[in-house]
Scaffold this active site. Structure first.
Site, short mmCIF file in Angstrom:
data_model
loop_
_atom_site.label_atom_id
_atom_site.label_comp_id
_atom_site.label_asym_id
_atom_site.label_seq_id
_atom_site.Cartn_x
_atom_site.Cartn_y
_atom_site.Cartn_z
N HIS A 146 0.78 -1.24 0.00
CA HIS A 146 0.00 0.00 0.00
C HIS A 146 0.81 1.29 0.00
CE1 HIS A 146 -3.01 -2.94 0.76
NE2 HIS A 146 -3.92 -2.17 1.30
N ASP A 196 0.33 -0.58 -7.98
CA ASP A 196 0.02 -0.89 -6.59
C ASP A 196 -1.03 -1.99 -6.49
OD1 ASP A 196 0.82 0.55 -3.88
OD2 ASP A 196 -1.22 -0.22 -3.66
N GLY A 197 -0.91 -2.82 -5.46
CA GLY A 197 -1.90 -3.87 -5.23
C GLY A 197 -3.25 -3.32 -4.83
N HIS A 198 -3.30 -2.09 -4.36
CA HIS A 198 -4.57 -1.47 -3.97
C HIS A 198 -4.73 -0.15 -4.72
CE1 HIS A 198 -8.02 -0.02 -1.90
NE2 HIS A 198 -7.95 -0.84 -0.89
N HIS A 260 -11.57 -7.90 -4.79
CA HIS A 260 -11.76 -7.01 -3.65
C HIS A 260 -12.59 -5.79 -4.08
CE1 HIS A 260 -10.37 -4.01 -0.62
NE2 HIS A 260 -10.31 -5.07 0.17
N GLU A 312 -13.03 -9.87 1.01
CA GLU A 312 -13.83 -8.64 0.95
C GLU A 312 -14.26 -8.36 -0.49
OE1 GLU A 312 -10.74 -6.07 2.68
OE2 GLU A 312 -11.90 -6.04 4.53
N GLU A 328 -18.77 -3.61 2.56
CA GLU A 328 -17.97 -2.65 3.33
C GLU A 328 -18.42 -1.22 3.03
OE1 GLU A 328 -13.77 -3.20 2.88
OE2 GLU A 328 -13.30 -1.23 3.73
N CYS A 330 -16.65 1.36 2.88
CA CYS A 330 -15.73 1.95 1.91
C CYS A 330 -16.10 1.57 0.47
CB CYS A 330 -14.29 1.50 2.16
SG CYS A 330 -13.50 2.33 3.55
N CYS A 396 -10.25 2.07 7.81
CA CYS A 396 -10.48 2.77 6.55
C CYS A 396 -11.84 3.45 6.50
CB CYS A 396 -10.34 1.79 5.39
SG CYS A 396 -11.24 0.25 5.63
N CYS A 397 -12.87 2.77 7.05
CA CYS A 397 -14.24 3.27 6.86
C CYS A 397 -14.53 4.59 7.60
CB CYS A 397 -15.25 2.20 7.26
SG CYS A 397 -15.12 0.65 6.34
ZN LIG Z 1 -13.37 0.51 4.88
#
Ligand SMILES: [Zn+2]
Length: 639
Positions: A146, A196-198, A260, A312, A328, A330, A396-397
């Site tokens: 990340h 990036d992986g995310h 994801h 997720e 989620e 997010c 994160c949320c």
């Molecule tokens: Zn989140």
């Protein structure tokens, strides 16, 4: 302290060649209704200060001080914890932009946090507190840790802070890091090929380019998208594989939304931003395919997405379990971000419809009425054990909710060469600059989302269009008057109606969107909802909670097709909501089921124990704010 200047919107497509609309700065819109205004105040006065305290208490700011050499001890928490500081900074900046009377304390917190971020930056521009000191030699070795994701959140915070305050202190930190990444990665000889992986950095780089005029950041974002699907993530696939990371195929070939959920919709938002600048048809075509797959097969009735706990992730088509819904918060916010960009590109009401739907029914359940506790997962059925938390190890949320609420005024209106677009309805005032720089003031009076009567007073002169969204949920009965006279054009649900005329200050537009209670069924392939219905009214999804329906087993509630409904505003309930009551039945299993889990099918399924009852449903976003108990969105359908 700085003065709020609010010069740009969350996604500023003013100069984007392939975007039809540009947004209006959050600072140009004041929401003063009974629904959002208290939530935005709670966000400013309660959520943001409490989250800032938690950033300190959980070591997230200490990590930055440690990276600066000002503090010893171990790094605390997860490797992406810097991103929570950045998301908080973005949220606090938008709160300052939207509210000139924001607490001075908030501005002091912003300056203190920026100071910690500034000190943590390396001389070469690199910035990530996890990869400092003993891990400094591990930078850019594992692309699922990340680093670019955190960088993206830094860039978004920096753009927000610059637009809100005019200060370049965070923007300069962001561009130094962006330049470092640009010098390290890219297609040119001597640079590294990775991504990036995310996803997250893609949309942030495009926005950073819009803010600074450094268009090479768009090229870098394009590179980070283009290398996907060619195996560059390598060992970062981890235990979930390439689909989890949306790295199984080149983006332009994607037909199905997989993996994801937050990663997927963040990537799509970034690609939409890229399209707005480059206009490459293959990108838009892929976005359309992914949007249709998501909305036709992989989305809950709440607008929530990502049904699986494992990874997720999105499930298979129609795999939408209710109690086990991951959904989620997010991911809902990511869907809003993606749909907002699609709306800006195409001006198609279907994106605004889904934005509104997701805002009320998938993002908003993520935060409690007092603004201090949060859901990470948002199930559509529960036995009373799923409760909001004050914070999470992976947090994160909470700051994602905060930045969405803080920037909400920026989502109400849009501008195009034709005129002004009204995307969302809420009692509010706005000063909207037209393409020719004329300033038009709008005053919107409404009790939306509780009531569909909307009155808009125009303050401005001359010819332009006012585009009003007729929501897809308003299937019949919408009416529209201008200065008391019916507007002649048809009002088509799921489209904008264009009011083109020579306006005079004081002109009145009255839109009426009837809000009968609607019984909704799902596609037959969603097996868990077979034989069930859900209740909606206006843009809101409803649910039943045990506390409003004592002495009933919620699984036994059966809603006949002929049920009659009443919708009443209840000021005493959940800070004031429209509750829906219905004549329903309880249909308990017959005694023979006491000793059986399965049996040969009975000849007459109607011979069960039935009793008429009145049930009460509340907006789904307000559930789990009182004593714990079972909750259901989907109810059995009766005959
Ligand atoms: Zn989140």
């Amino acid at each position: 302290m700085f003065a709020s200047v609010a010069t740009g919107a969350v996604v500023d497509t003013t100069s984007s060649r392939f975007a039809r609309l540009r947004p209006v700065a959050p600072g140009a819109v004041t929401i003063d209704d009974a629904f959002w205004a208290p939530r935005m105040r709670a966000n400013r006065e309660s959520t943001l200060p409490s989250q800032y305290r938690l950033l300190w208490e959980t070591g997230r700011i200490d990590n930055l001080l440690r990276a600066a050499g000002k503090l010893d001890g171990e790094f605390q928490g997860r490797y992406f914890n810097d991103s929570d500081v950045y998301k908080w900074l973005e949220a606090a900046s938008w709160a300052v932009a939207a509210s000139p009377d924001a607490e001075p304390d908030l501005e002091a917190m912003i300056e203190e946090a920026i100071s910690a971020v500034a000190d943590a930056q390396s001389a070469d521009g690199y910035l990530n507190s996890y990869f400092s000191r003993e891990r400094a030699d591990q930078r850019w070795t594992d692309f699922d840790l990340h680093e670019m994701y955190c960088a993206g959140h830094l860039f978004q915070a920096a753009v927000a802070h610059h637009r809100a305050t005019g200060s370049t202190c965070l923007l300069n930190i962001a561009t130094r890091f962006a330049d470092h990444i640009d010098a390290t990665f890219g297609p040119e000889p001597g640079k590294r090929v990775a991504t990036d992986g995310h996803p997250e950095i893609e949309m942030a780089l495009v926005e950073l380019a819009r803010e600074t005029g450094e268009w090479r950041y768009v090229d870098l974002a394009a590179f980070l998208v283009d290398v996907r699907g060619h195996g560059v993530l390598g060992d970062a696939y981890g235990r979930f594989g390439t689909k989890y990371h949306q790295d199984h195929q080149p983006f332009r070939n994607l037909n199905e939304i997989v993996g994801h959920a937050v990663r997927a919709v963040y990537l799509n938002a970034g690609v939409a931003d890229l399209y707005a600048e480059t206009g490459e048809p293959a990108l838009l075509a892929a976005l359309h395919r992914l949007w249709h797959n998501m909305t036709l097969r992989k989305m809950y009735i709440s607008g929530g997405i990502g049904s699986r706990y494992e990874g997720e992730s999105f499930g298979e088509d129609y795999e939408l379990p209710n109690a086990l819904a991951y959904t989620e918060t997010c991911a809902a916010i990511g869907s809003m971000m993606w749909n907002w960009r699609m709306l800006l590109i195409e001006g198609d009401a279907r994106y605004a419809d889904l934005l509104e739907w997701t805002l009320y029914n998938a993002m908003l359940p993520g935060v409690s009425l007092d603004g201090e506790t949060y859901f990470y997962q948002n199930p559509l059925a529960d036995e009373g054990s799923h409760r909001r938390q004050t914070w999470f190890g992976t947090a994160c949320c909470p700051p994602n909710v905060a930045r969405t609420l803080a920037s909400l005024p920026g989502y109400l209106y849009g501008v195009s060469d034709e005129g002004i677009w009204v995307h969302l309805y809420a009692a509010s005032s706005a000063r909207v600059p037209l393409a020719d720089a004329r300033l038009v003031e709008l005053r919107q009076e409404t009790l939306y989302p509780w009531d569909g009567e909307i009155n808009i007073e125009i303050g401005g002169e001359g010819e332009f269009s006012l585009m009003l969204r007729i929501p897809a949920w308003c299937e019949e009965g919408a009416t529209l008057n201008v200065n008391g006279l019916p507007w002649p054009d048809a009002l088509v649900p799921g489209s904008y109606v264009e009011l083109r005329r020579d306006w005079r200050t004081g002109d009145m537009v009255d839109l009426s969107l009837p809000m009968p209670v609607r019984c909704v069924e799902s596609h037959p392939y969603v097996v868990e909802n077979a034989g069930r219905v859900a209740l909606m009214r206006g843009p809101l999804l409803y649910c039943v909670e045990q506390v409003d329906n004592p002495d009933m087993v919620l699984n036994d509630i059966e809603l006949p097709d002929q049920a009659s409904f009443r919708a009443d505003f209840r000021p005493d309930l959940l800070s004031g909501v429209v509750a829906v009551t219905a004549d329903a039945r309880v249909n308990a299993p017959s005694d023979s089921w006491a000793t059986a889990l399965y049996r040969a099918t009975a000849s007459d399924l109607r011979m069960e124990n039935r009793e008429g009852v009145s049930i009460t449903a509340i907006p789904y976003h307000a559930w789990a704010n009182r004593e714990p108990g079972p909750m259901r969105v989907w109810l059995r359908r009766g005959w």
